[in-house]
Design a protein around this motif. Structure first.
Motif, PDB file in Angstrom:
ATOM      1  N   ILE A  94     121.205 -68.250  79.188  1.00 49.21           N
ATOM      2  CA  ILE A  94     122.125 -67.383  78.438  1.00 49.21           C
ATOM      3  C   ILE A  94     123.334 -67.135  79.346  1.00 49.21           C
ATOM      4  N   HIS A 135     127.423 -65.365  79.276  1.00 48.66           N
ATOM      5  CA  HIS A 135     128.576 -64.785  78.590  1.00 48.66           C
ATOM      6  C   HIS A 135     129.769 -65.728  78.746  1.00 48.66           C
ATOM      7  N   LYS A 178     130.288 -69.283  81.227  1.00 45.72           N
ATOM      8  CA  LYS A 178     129.715 -70.506  80.649  1.00 45.72           C
ATOM      9  C   LYS A 178     129.997 -71.734  81.511  1.00 45.72           C
ATOM     10  N   THR A 198     120.718 -69.128  73.985  1.00 43.91           N
ATOM     11  CA  THR A 198     121.499 -68.559  72.893  1.00 43.91           C
ATOM     12  C   THR A 198     122.427 -69.666  72.389  1.00 43.91           C
ATOM     13  N   THR A 216     125.809 -70.554  71.679  1.00 42.39           N
ATOM     14  CA  THR A 216     126.947 -71.248  72.272  1.00 42.39           C
ATOM     15  C   THR A 216     126.622 -71.776  73.664  1.00 42.39           C
ATOM     16  N   THR A 217     125.851 -71.022  74.406  1.00 41.57           N
ATOM     17  CA  THR A 217     125.466 -71.474  75.749  1.00 41.57           C
ATOM     18  C   THR A 217     124.742 -72.821  75.660  1.00 41.57           C
ATOM     19  N   SER A 263     123.730 -67.088  68.265  1.00 42.81           N
ATOM     20  CA  SER A 263     124.640 -66.661  69.314  1.00 42.81           C
ATOM     21  C   SER A 263     124.259 -65.233  69.733  1.00 42.81           C
ATOM     22  N   GLY A 264     124.533 -64.915  70.991  1.00 47.12           N
ATOM     23  CA  GLY A 264     124.133 -63.602  71.514  1.00 47.12           C
ATOM     24  C   GLY A 264     124.542 -62.423  70.635  1.00 47.12           C
ATOM     25  N   ASP A 280     120.019 -62.847  71.841  1.00 45.35           N
ATOM     26  CA  ASP A 280     119.313 -62.193  72.965  1.00 45.35           C
ATOM     27  C   ASP A 280     117.996 -61.590  72.467  1.00 45.35           C
ATOM     28  N   HIS A 289     127.328 -56.369  72.003  1.00 44.10           N
ATOM     29  CA  HIS A 289     125.876 -56.290  71.804  1.00 44.10           C
ATOM     30  C   HIS A 289     125.169 -55.856  73.089  1.00 44.10           C
TER      31      HIS A 289
HETATM   32  O1  LIG Z   1     126.276 -63.248  74.272  1.00 45.09           O
HETATM   33  C1  LIG Z   1     125.457 -63.892  74.859  1.00 45.09           C
HETATM   34  C2  LIG Z   1     124.381 -63.237  75.619  1.00 45.09           C
HETATM   35  O2  LIG Z   1     124.411 -61.839  75.581  1.00 45.09           O
HETATM   36  C3  LIG Z   1     125.494 -65.369  74.850  1.00 45.09           C
HETATM   37  O3  LIG Z   1     125.608 -65.868  73.549  1.00 45.09           O
HETATM   38  P1  LIG Z   1     126.228 -67.314  73.308  1.00 45.09           P
HETATM   39  O4  LIG Z   1     125.468 -68.267  74.156  1.00 45.09           O
HETATM   40  O5  LIG Z   1     126.035 -67.599  71.865  1.00 45.09           O
HETATM   41  O6  LIG Z   1     127.673 -67.213  73.692  1.00 45.09           O
END
Ligand SMILES: O=C(CO)COP(=O)(O)O
Length: 138
Positions: free
Chosen positions: A6, A8, A12, A34, A36-37, A54-55, A60, A87
């Motif tokens: 995961i 942010h 990334k 998650t 997008t990661t 996605s997070g 999460d 979030h």
């Molecule tokens: O927001 C995230 C973890 O809190 C990551 O989510 P994504 O991988 O979808 O960007």
């Protein structure tokens, strides 16, 4: 082992570099992320990753559900410590569940490297026993 990635948004690139460097270690495991990661990692490596939402949309929490069931063995969670996330409660809940279950979780690459080397050495073998016997299960 079941491993989750995961990251942010501003972390990334760091995550992609990290996973690429240790692709040979991760390729033998069950990988989760998650949304997008996972997409970013799969674009840059040959790894197959089960992507959750996605997070901000609940990813999460989906990973947290596996942690609550003691099914996740290692989490690499590169958080952005300098930017508030919409979030935030989900993020805190996930980290809390890791502490409830005693799941190794790295929130920066330095710790991630130590955990991956431990994984390589076989230090996570005890987790096989957890998967075999789930004492907390109702
Ligand atoms: O927001 C995230 C973890 O809190 C990551 O989510 P994504 O991988 O979808 O960007």
């Amino acid at each position: 082992m079941n491993i989750a990635f995961i990251a942010h948004d501003r972390k990334k690139d760091e995550m992609v570099n990290f996973v690429t460097a240790y692709e040979h270690v991760f390729e033998g495991h069950n990988l989760y992320s998650t949304g997008t990661t996972g997409m970013r990692i799969m674009e840059s490596t040959k790894l197959k990753i089960h992507r959750f939402m996605s997070g901000p949309l609940g990813g999460d929490q989906q990973i947290g559900a596996l942690v609550a069931q003691n099914e996740m063995d290692l989490i690499i969670f590169l958080r952005d410590p300098l930017m508030a996330q919409p979030h935030e409660p989900d993020i805190i809940a996930l980290l809390r569940l890791c502490d409830v279950q005693g799941i190794p979780v790295a929130t920066n690459v330095a710790t991630g490297e130590l955990l991956v080397r431990a994984l390589q050495r076989g230090d996570f073998a005890w987790r096989e026993l957890v998967h075999k016997y789930k004492p907390g299960e109702a």
